[in-house]
Design a protein around this motif. Structure first.
Motif, PDB file in Angstrom:
ATOM      1  N   SER A 423       0.930  -1.178   0.091  1.00 54.17           N
ATOM      2  CA  SER A 423       0.117   0.204   0.027  1.00 54.17           C
ATOM      3  C   SER A 423       0.850   1.420   0.025  1.00 54.17           C
ATOM      4  CB  SER A 423      -0.928   0.024   1.319  1.00 54.17           C
ATOM      5  OG  SER A 423      -0.184   0.170   2.452  1.00 54.17           O
ATOM      6  N   GLY A 424       2.149   1.114   0.164  1.00 53.71           N
ATOM      7  CA  GLY A 424       2.980   2.387   0.305  1.00 53.71           C
ATOM      8  C   GLY A 424       3.120   2.749   1.802  1.00 53.71           C
ATOM      9  N   GLY A 425       2.601   1.993   2.604  1.00 52.97           N
ATOM     10  CA  GLY A 425       2.873   2.470   3.917  1.00 52.97           C
ATOM     11  C   GLY A 425       1.812   2.686   4.803  1.00 52.97           C
ATOM     12  N   SER A 426       0.618   2.658   4.430  1.00 47.22           N
ATOM     13  CA  SER A 426      -0.751   2.683   5.301  1.00 47.22           C
ATOM     14  C   SER A 426      -1.526   1.274   5.305  1.00 47.22           C
ATOM     15  CB  SER A 426      -1.603   3.788   5.012  1.00 47.22           C
ATOM     16  OG  SER A 426      -0.957   4.985   5.156  1.00 47.22           O
ATOM     17  N   VAL A 427      -1.878   1.133   6.443  1.00 52.68           N
ATOM     18  CA  VAL A 427      -2.819  -0.035   6.639  1.00 52.68           C
ATOM     19  C   VAL A 427      -4.125   0.128   7.212  1.00 52.68           C
ATOM     20  CG1 VAL A 427      -0.918  -1.730   6.952  1.00 52.68           C
ATOM     21  CG2 VAL A 427      -1.970  -0.898   8.925  1.00 52.68           C
ATOM     22  N   PRO A 428      -5.318  -0.670   7.300  1.00 57.72           N
ATOM     23  CA  PRO A 428      -6.533  -0.402   7.814  1.00 57.72           C
ATOM     24  C   PRO A 428      -6.565  -0.037   9.248  1.00 57.72           C
ATOM     25  CG  PRO A 428      -6.763  -2.050   6.042  1.00 57.72           C
ATOM     26  CD  PRO A 428      -5.258  -1.961   6.293  1.00 57.72           C
ATOM     27  N   ALA A 429      -7.249   0.558   9.887  1.00 59.13           N
ATOM     28  CA  ALA A 429      -7.398   0.629  11.433  1.00 59.13           C
ATOM     29  C   ALA A 429      -7.698  -0.905  12.028  1.00 59.13           C
ATOM     30  CB  ALA A 429      -8.624   1.649  11.788  1.00 59.13           C
ATOM     31  N   ASN A 430      -6.808  -1.528  11.838  1.00 56.14           N
ATOM     32  CA  ASN A 430      -7.128  -2.861  12.372  1.00 56.14           C
ATOM     33  C   ASN A 430      -6.684  -2.968  13.740  1.00 56.14           C
ATOM     34  OD1 ASN A 430      -5.931  -6.014  13.011  1.00 56.14           O
ATOM     35  ND2 ASN A 430      -7.138  -6.053  11.136  1.00 56.14           N
ATOM     36  N   PRO A 431      -7.319  -3.966  14.630  1.00 57.72           N
ATOM     37  CA  PRO A 431      -7.097  -3.983  16.225  1.00 57.72           C
ATOM     38  C   PRO A 431      -5.807  -4.089  16.318  1.00 57.72           C
ATOM     39  CG  PRO A 431      -9.374  -4.807  15.677  1.00 57.72           C
ATOM     40  CD  PRO A 431      -8.701  -4.697  14.349  1.00 57.72           C
ATOM     41  N   LEU A 432      -4.870  -5.044  15.637  1.00 51.19           N
ATOM     42  CA  LEU A 432      -3.613  -5.152  15.901  1.00 51.19           C
ATOM     43  C   LEU A 432      -2.725  -4.200  15.824  1.00 51.19           C
ATOM     44  CD1 LEU A 432      -1.650  -7.682  15.938  1.00 51.19           C
ATOM     45  CD2 LEU A 432      -0.994  -7.538  13.665  1.00 51.19           C
ATOM     46  N   VAL A 433      -2.994  -3.026  15.282  1.00 53.48           N
ATOM     47  CA  VAL A 433      -2.033  -1.983  15.128  1.00 53.48           C
ATOM     48  C   VAL A 433      -2.774  -0.519  15.693  1.00 53.48           C
ATOM     49  CG1 VAL A 433      -0.672  -2.767  13.300  1.00 53.48           C
ATOM     50  CG2 VAL A 433      -2.570  -1.363  12.829  1.00 53.48           C
ATOM     51  N   THR A 434      -3.868  -0.723  16.331  1.00 53.00           N
ATOM     52  CA  THR A 434      -4.958   0.487  16.824  1.00 53.00           C
ATOM     53  C   THR A 434      -5.401   0.163  18.232  1.00 53.00           C
ATOM     54  OG1 THR A 434      -6.705  -0.273  15.705  1.00 53.00           O
ATOM     55  CG2 THR A 434      -5.438   1.550  14.715  1.00 53.00           C
ATOM     56  N   ALA A 435      -5.502   1.030  19.219  1.00 54.51           N
ATOM     57  CA  ALA A 435      -6.117   0.829  20.268  1.00 54.51           C
ATOM     58  C   ALA A 435      -7.568   0.711  20.294  1.00 54.51           C
ATOM     59  CB  ALA A 435      -5.782   2.113  21.357  1.00 54.51           C
ATOM     60  N   GLN A 436      -8.196  -0.347  20.984  1.00 52.46           N
ATOM     61  CA  GLN A 436      -9.572  -0.475  21.034  1.00 52.46           C
ATOM     62  C   GLN A 436     -10.267  -0.324  22.462  1.00 52.46           C
ATOM     63  OE1 GLN A 436     -11.004  -1.757  18.147  1.00 52.46           O
ATOM     64  NE2 GLN A 436      -9.004  -1.142  17.281  1.00 52.46           N
ATOM     65  N   LEU A 437     -11.368   0.082  22.359  1.00 48.12           N
ATOM     66  CA  LEU A 437     -12.017  -0.132  23.704  1.00 48.12           C
ATOM     67  C   LEU A 437     -12.244  -1.471  24.372  1.00 48.12           C
ATOM     68  CD1 LEU A 437     -15.160   2.500  22.990  1.00 48.12           C
ATOM     69  CD2 LEU A 437     -13.122   2.660  24.352  1.00 48.12           C
ATOM     70  N   ASN A 438     -12.076  -1.121  25.749  1.00 50.20           N
ATOM     71  CA  ASN A 438     -12.288  -2.398  26.733  1.00 50.20           C
ATOM     72  C   ASN A 438     -14.204  -2.356  26.824  1.00 50.20           C
ATOM     73  OD1 ASN A 438      -9.709  -2.389  26.958  1.00 50.20           O
ATOM     74  ND2 ASN A 438     -10.065  -3.990  28.215  1.00 50.20           N
ATOM     75  N   PRO A 439     -14.876  -3.367  26.704  1.00 54.20           N
ATOM     76  CA  PRO A 439     -16.360  -3.142  26.709  1.00 54.20           C
ATOM     77  C   PRO A 439     -16.783  -3.010  28.307  1.00 54.20           C
ATOM     78  CG  PRO A 439     -15.735  -5.436  26.785  1.00 54.20           C
ATOM     79  CD  PRO A 439     -14.364  -4.635  26.101  1.00 54.20           C
ATOM     80  N   ALA A 440     -18.021  -2.343  28.307  1.00 51.95           N
ATOM     81  CA  ALA A 440     -18.520  -2.011  29.601  1.00 51.95           C
ATOM     82  C   ALA A 440     -18.411  -3.155  30.615  1.00 51.95           C
ATOM     83  CB  ALA A 440     -19.859  -1.298  29.425  1.00 51.95           C
ATOM     84  N   GLY A 441     -18.184  -3.033  31.843  1.00 50.47           N
ATOM     85  CA  GLY A 441     -18.082  -4.138  32.852  1.00 50.47           C
ATOM     86  C   GLY A 441     -17.048  -4.795  32.940  1.00 50.47           C
ATOM     87  N   ASP A 442     -15.908  -4.758  31.784  1.00 49.76           N
ATOM     88  CA  ASP A 442     -14.814  -5.337  31.568  1.00 49.76           C
ATOM     89  C   ASP A 442     -13.848  -5.228  33.111  1.00 49.76           C
ATOM     90  OD1 ASP A 442     -12.393  -6.745  31.192  1.00 49.76           O
ATOM     91  OD2 ASP A 442     -11.886  -5.599  29.271  1.00 49.76           O
ATOM     92  N   PRO A 443     -13.530  -6.465  33.734  1.00 48.77           N
ATOM     93  CA  PRO A 443     -12.819  -6.225  34.892  1.00 48.77           C
ATOM     94  C   PRO A 443     -11.326  -5.612  34.681  1.00 48.77           C
ATOM     95  CG  PRO A 443     -13.076  -8.463  34.590  1.00 48.77           C
ATOM     96  CD  PRO A 443     -14.054  -7.472  33.633  1.00 48.77           C
TER      97      PRO A 443
END
Length: 626
Positions: A423-443
């Motif tokens: 791609s010349g240097g960009s990838v999609p916003a995949n969870p492997l390389v981006t921060a993700q929310l922890n779901p509500a109630g996650d201990p």
């Protein structure tokens, strides 16, 4: 071993547009640099007998392809493009422009290369050491290796083409992104003939990029390692290369770092020293960069974030050079579809061409404000600094008791490595390389309310920081991840998070100061900004132990205050019902499930190691027809 780095003269400040050509611009000032290139010139002449230059027409411009011997005899495949009309009577400035990680030098007239030719510059592209058809071992853009390769290429270009000079000194600029950005500061740190830089999506310190808070950037580490192994070890075995065969490969320290992370979740001091040697933050004290530098970084770039770019700007200015910062949406991660379109590429290209017109050609042009940035609201703004003067921190405090436990990590690194390469240097916003929310109630997480955009949209610009106090009982080190959240939009602000390793965890509280990734983000009116603190991550290495923590956090987020309401934009992820964040004490995390196509596959370190091996073997078989 290579010779010592070139001693570069001190900078000169002030004066006419061309006065930024330093005291080293005289013939005497470049004697040392020319001396180290002498071996390369002699070897280049010898190689030219075996690999005669290939000249071809590309529209009104011409291109010469040749194998050039570097300072140590390593063959470097280079391409020199001359604009129409360039001649001994009409010499032109030279712009160096190489490729990103795992790539090869550009050979077709298109994009920025075409724009530079149209603007009257000669453009030099090449396969970097260890990649493509060039020989040698990849050293991660070190001044004494890849930096000296660039110096040898300048020698070759000046000796064979009509390159403009001033007082006998060639006029040279440097542009390009990512790996082609890191080499710019490495080369300018040792070669006083380089007059202006334009690094895009580059780094200031790889120790921060890949190991901030003593936690590995696991996702990017896997993606880059796979892409580097597959290309550095195989491309030199292509029979079409004029240098065939070139075994090359990655430096042993890169393999060692990968092994250490897979087996121990840490890297040794030797590997950190290797990364420091490839970083302005490492060599910059002894070999500073003071040439005019246009720094360009992306707000959602989770590999080289805005904090990196701001530090490059600060370095250049601290050593007397002019610097400008452009913050756009994109980088190694594509701009999310819910963020507005601000014609970023065209804006960046104009900035680069204007910068070179001012500092290479000496034209009386306006290079704009010291800082230009745009947020997800897609409106470009000017500022005098990053953060803008007058920005005030939004402050909040909270505490929680997250659980620590090993969780599986994503294992789709091979697909992303191929996407990065192609791609010349960009990838999609995949969870492997981006921060993700922890779901509500996650201990494993708790949320602290920070601010509400009650009276208008809040613009957040600058580098957030946090003070974290940790105690508890665990069976080993604990990892924490701090991320700002747009509660109503249901996503992490600019996809960024800051990691922190706590080792050891004790009953006695320990306090840490955390510098978070820089942000440029508009919080829509009616939305709330939260800080989520978690013990799990998809993009960073998680802890491999169990236990319970007590965490107190104070956070500051720079804001320029309310701004006019931005045009309505769709959320990049499905909107969610916000979690109750009415209390600053252990409030539950906001919930946001990414689309099914982005849900991570799972697997442990063993699966990743197996995947690495299989991918490399498959790549070798494809190259060798087996």
């Amino acid at each position: 071993m290579p010779n010592e780095l070139v001693n570069r003269p001190a900078g000169v400040v002030g004066g006419s547009p061309r006065s930024w050509r330093r005291s080293g611009s005289s013939r005497d000032g470049i004697t040392t640099c020319r001396r180290i290139g002498a071996v390369g010139l002699v070897a280049a002449a010898m190689l030219a007998v075996a690999a005669a230059p290939v000249r071809a027409q590309a529209g009104a411009s011409s291109v010469t392809t040749e194998v050039v011997a570097s300072f140590d005899g390593t063959p470097i495949l280079a391409h020199l493009f001359l604009p129409a009309g360039a001649s001994g009577a009409v010499p032109v400035p030279l712009v160096l422009r190489t490729h990103g990680w795992g790539g090869t030098g550009q050979t077709q007239v298109s994009g920025m290369l075409a724009s530079l030719l149209d603007a009257g510059y000669a453009v030099l592209t090449w396969d970097q050491r260890g990649f493509g058809c060039s020989g040698g071992v990849v050293q991660l853009d070190k001044p004494e290796w890849e930096g000296r390769d660039a110096a040898a290429l300048i020698d070759w270009a000046v000796a064979n083409f009509p390159i403009a000079t001033e007082g006998g000194d060639p006029i040279v600029g440097f542009t390009g992104g990512s790996y082609a950005g890191g080499i710019q500061t490495a080369a300018a740190a040792i070669d006083p003939r380089i007059d202006a830089l334009g690094p895009e999506i580059s780094w200031q310190d790889l120790r921060y990029s890949l190991y901030a808070g003593q936690v590995a950037t696991h996702g990017w580490g896997e993606v880059l390692y796979l892409a580097g192994v597959a290309t550095a070890h195989n491309q030199g075995l292509d029979p079409s290369c004029p240098t065939f065969p070139q075994e090359g490969g990655l430096a042993e320290e890169i393999h060692r770092g990968h092994r250490e992370l897979v087996t121990t979740n840490q890297v040794s001091e030797e590997v950190l020293d290797f990364l420091a040697g490839s970083s302005l933050g490492g060599y910059g004290d002894e070999h500073p960069v003071d040439v005019p530098t246009l720094v360009i970084n992306g707000s959602v770039d989770t590999l080289f974030d805005l904090t990196e770019g701001a530090r490059i700007v600060d370095h250049v200015r601290a050593h007397g050079g002019p610097a400008k910062y452009v913050v756009f949406c994109g980088g190694h991660v594509s701009c999310p579809p819910g963020y507005g379109d601000a014609d970023d590429r065209a804006h960046i290209d104009r900035a680069v061409l204007t910068w070179f017109a001012r500092y290479l050609k000496g034209e009386d042009v306006d290079t704009g404000a010291p800082v230009e940035y745009r947020t997800n609201a897609a409106e470009w703004r000017d500022a005098d600094a990053f953060p803008p003067p007058g920005a005030r921190p939004l402050s909040a405090s909270g505490e929680g008791a997250p659980v620590v436990s090993p969780l599986p990590t994503t294992a789709d690194a091979a697909a992303l490595a191929e996407a990065l390469r192609s791609s010349g240097g960009s990838v999609p916003a995949n969870p492997l390389v981006t921060a993700q929310l922890n779901p509500a109630g996650d201990p494993h997480a708790f949320t602290v309310p920070v601010a509400a955009a009650d009276s208008g949209a809040l613009e957040l610009v600058g580098i957030p920081s946090a003070t974290v106090t940790v105690s508890g009982s665990t069976s080993g080190p604990a990892h924490l991840f701090l991320k700002l959240v747009d509660r109503e939009a249901g996503h992490v602000v600019n996809l960024q998070e800051a990691p922190l390793r706590v080792d050891p965890v004790t009953a006695e509280p320990r306090t840490f100061d955390v510098t978070m990734p820089g942000i440029a983000y508009t919080l829509a009116q009616g939305h709330h900004l939260d800080l989520q603190v978690a013990t799990t991550s998809t993009m960073h290495a998680g802890a491999r132990h169990t236990g319970q923590l007590q965490v107190a956090v104070d956070v500051e987020v720079p804001s320029v205050g309310t701004v006019p309401a931005p045009p309505s934009q769709p959320a990049p992820f499905p909107a969610v019902v916000p979690a109750d964040a009415g209390s600053a004490r252990a409030a539950p995390a906001a919930s946001a499930a990414p689309p099914a196509s982005l849900l991570p596959a799972t697997g442990g370190a063993g699966a990743l190691l197996a995947l690495t091996t299989l991918t490399v073997v498959a790549a070798l078989r494809r190259r060798r027809g087996g």
